[in-house]
Design a protein around this motif. Structure first.
Motif, PDB file in Angstrom:
ATOM      1  N   SER A 192       0.901  -1.216   0.067  1.00 16.62           N
ATOM      2  CA  SER A 192       0.102  -0.022   0.084  1.00 16.62           C
ATOM      3  C   SER A 192       0.980   1.403  -0.036  1.00 16.62           C
ATOM      4  N   THR A 193       0.205   2.251  -0.039  1.00 15.76           N
ATOM      5  CA  THR A 193       0.938   3.744   0.107  1.00 15.76           C
ATOM      6  C   THR A 193       1.324   3.687   1.468  1.00 15.76           C
ATOM      7  N   SER A 222       4.936   2.381  -1.348  1.00 18.65           N
ATOM      8  CA  SER A 222       5.034   3.041  -2.744  1.00 18.65           C
ATOM      9  C   SER A 222       4.124   4.170  -3.048  1.00 18.65           C
ATOM     10  N   GLY A 223       4.459   4.820  -3.983  1.00 23.00           N
ATOM     11  CA  GLY A 223       3.536   5.960  -4.276  1.00 23.00           C
ATOM     12  C   GLY A 223       3.675   7.286  -3.682  1.00 23.00           C
ATOM     13  N   GLU A 224       4.437   7.412  -2.571  1.00 26.35           N
ATOM     14  CA  GLU A 224       4.677   8.618  -1.817  1.00 26.35           C
ATOM     15  C   GLU A 224       6.126   8.680  -1.187  1.00 26.35           C
ATOM     16  N   LEU A 434      -4.128   6.726  -2.367  1.00 23.08           N
ATOM     17  CA  LEU A 434      -3.009   6.810  -3.237  1.00 23.08           C
ATOM     18  C   LEU A 434      -2.443   8.287  -2.936  1.00 23.08           C
ATOM     19  N   LYS A 435      -1.347   8.596  -3.127  1.00 19.35           N
ATOM     20  CA  LYS A 435      -0.573   9.664  -2.941  1.00 19.35           C
ATOM     21  C   LYS A 435      -1.287  10.927  -2.308  1.00 19.35           C
TER      22      LYS A 435
END
Lengths: 449, 69
Positions: A192-193, A222-224, A434-435
């Motif tokens: 996850s983020t 991931s993602g941030e 997300l993000k």
């Protein structure tokens, strides 16, 4: 040791001596640029304008002869020759996948095509990270992700399957259902983020679920950029009772380009047999030495449909040599992961404010559930507000003490700049899957008549 | 077998690498043929996977869009 017991997904190139690694990268670069020159209308024009041809790639320094590619170039090409622009070597007929950037920056999303081989390669890059983090075929992976057109964790999902792990798609679920499934399905690896990993941990507490007592041993982030902020990572590891590993990727390359090795040396290895990563001064475009912060410039060998050459990512990074890690890999690292964006530094009354640095301070306070930075202009004076949603049980006295200490810590780290710390109501601040977007700059834009 | 005996760095291939490159070459040949749908599609799926393996190991590096892969 049997080859299948290797701690590396690809021991041959993960431990290749640097000189040979450079030779391999140069050999691949010659082929990738020749492919672009032959098939991509955009690159044909760009090469001609820059006076570059693939035959000029005789030494490592020649890499800098390749013209930069920017997001603006890509967007302009997409707008002029829709729907995919002229960078791809094929139209939709040559691809099996189309994904987009997240669109969280408010700009038109980029559209990216992948062929069968591209898509298989995308999963393979995730395998480098997953295998390196100790994920094996006996694991049970849970992907807490919405599975939309944003590329997100699609490649991780496919990478888990490629390794042979049982893979559970956690799309279209509420947070409470995801948390219950993770426990009920004996999940060992969660993806996850960073923000959402904390959100799930908060939900588990509400549900009375003891996450550290679950079977989860690894959280892939991931993602941030927060996956490499030590304070945020420490919170996640404590809340889950598991090791957390950072990764970073982008839609423009279809997958990840770096991952944190098991020894967690404070940075992420660049997957250097599939990418050339340069760090340049954002103003001059010239490469900076090891240890100096600059803008990440990415060249990828993976996608055939979209040859990505010297792409200006706007990510801020510091490259350090492979020797800082004890993992045995010969690949260089980005110290601290992605440090921010070239364009996300805010100037408030003459002081530079980086959202990542603020998060690093705020996350040292365990009773912070969520937070938001808001910058306003009141008359001619800029103000910066930090709205914090504390744990619901925090008394007014406890809140006042915590708010005072956070204010002091932030001022100490920002040349005395005063952050106005405010208490937000329960569940008042936005939550993110997300993000996360925690910075709101309400100041009017400067316009030149 | 009809392929080079060295990898992209000029290092002689190990036996398993040579076998892998041979499979890759055969799959490319098959993908270029006019096969029935179930064979054509699955050969391309296999070719994509093996292409990634030979690229990972530095045995070959090329794009296969002309083979719909």
């Amino acid at each position: 040791m049997s080859p299948s017991d290797s701690p590396f997904w690809n021991p041959k190139t993960e431990t290749l001596p640097r000189e040979q690694l450079r030779a391999l990268q140069l050999a691949k670069l010659r082929r990738q640029t020749a492919w672009a020159a032959e098939r991509s209308a955009f690159h044909q024009r760009a090469f001609k304008a820059a006076g570059f041809s693939p035959e000029q790639l005789n030494s490592w320094d020649d890499v800098n002869r390749i013209p930069f590619l920017t997001r603006e170039d890509w967007m302009a090409s997409q707008a002029a020759s829709g729907p995919y622009g002229e960078i791809p070597v094929t139209g939709a007929e040559g691809a099996i996948r189309m994904h987009t950037t997240s669109g969280t920056s408010g700009r038109t999303p980029l559209r990216a095509l992948d062929s069968r081989k591209d898509w298989s390669w995308s999963a393979d890059m995730w395998c480098y990270a997953l295998w390196g983090a100790g994920v094996r075929p006996h694991d049970v992976g849970y992907v807490a992700f919405g599975y939309g057109s944003f590329i997100g964790f699609w490649g991780l999902h496919n990478g888990l399957e490629k390794i042979g792990a049982l893979t559970i798609p956690g799309g279209a679920q509420t947070t409470p259902v995801r948390v219950k499934q993770i426990v009920d399905f004996d999940v060992t690896v969660v993806a996850s983020t960073p923000t959402y990993a904390l959100r799930m941990a908060q939900e588990a507490e509400v549900l009375g679920i003891d996450l550290p007592a679950s079977k989860v041993h690894t959280v892939i982030l991931s993602g941030e950029p927060a996956g490499s902020i030590p304070e945020t990572k420490a919170l996640i590891e404590k809340a889950w009772g598991a090791k957390a590993y950072d990764t970073a990727g982008m839609t423009e390359v279809s997958t990840i380009f770096m991952f944190e090795p098991a020894d967690q040396p404070g940075g992420c290895h660049i997957i250097e047999d599939h990418f050339i990563e340069q760090v340049v001064d954002p103003e001059t475009g010239l490469e900076v030495p090891y240890g100096e912060q600059g803008e990440r410039v990415c060249t990828s060998f993976g996608r055939g449909t979209i040859p990505l050459l010297r792409y200006r990512t706007a990510d801020l990074v510091v490259k350090v040599p492979h020797t800082v890690s004890s993992s045995g890999r010969t690949w260089d690292l980005y110290a601290g992961g992605i440090l921010g964006r070239v364009d996300d530094m805010k100037l408030v009354r003459g002081t530079n404010v980086y959202p990542r640095a603020v998060e690093g301070i705020v996350r040292t306070y365990p009773h912070v559930e969520e937070f938001q930075l808001r910058i306003t202009r009141e008359g001619i004076r800029d103000e910066i507000y930090l709205r914090i949603e504390p744990a619901a049980h925090l008394s007014d006295d406890e809140w006042a003490g915590m708010a005072r200490r956070i204010g002091v810590d932030l001022a100490d780290a920002h040349e005395g700049l005063r952050f106005i710390v405010e208490r937000a109501g329960v569940a008042e601040l936005p939550r993110f899957e997300l993000k996360a977007k925690r910075l709101v700059d309400e100041r009017p834009s400067l316009t030149i008549a | 077998m009809n392929h080079t005996l060295n990898d992209l760095l000029g290092t002689p291939l190990a036996a398993d690498e040579a076998a892998l490159l041979d499979v890759y070459s055969r799959l490319k040949d098959l993908a270029g043929q006019d096969l029935v749908p179930c064979a054509a599609a699955n050969v391309r799926v296999a070719l994509a996977a093996v292409a990634v393996a030979v690229t990972d190991l530095g045995l070959e590096y090329e794009h296969l869009t002309d083979l719909a892969c």
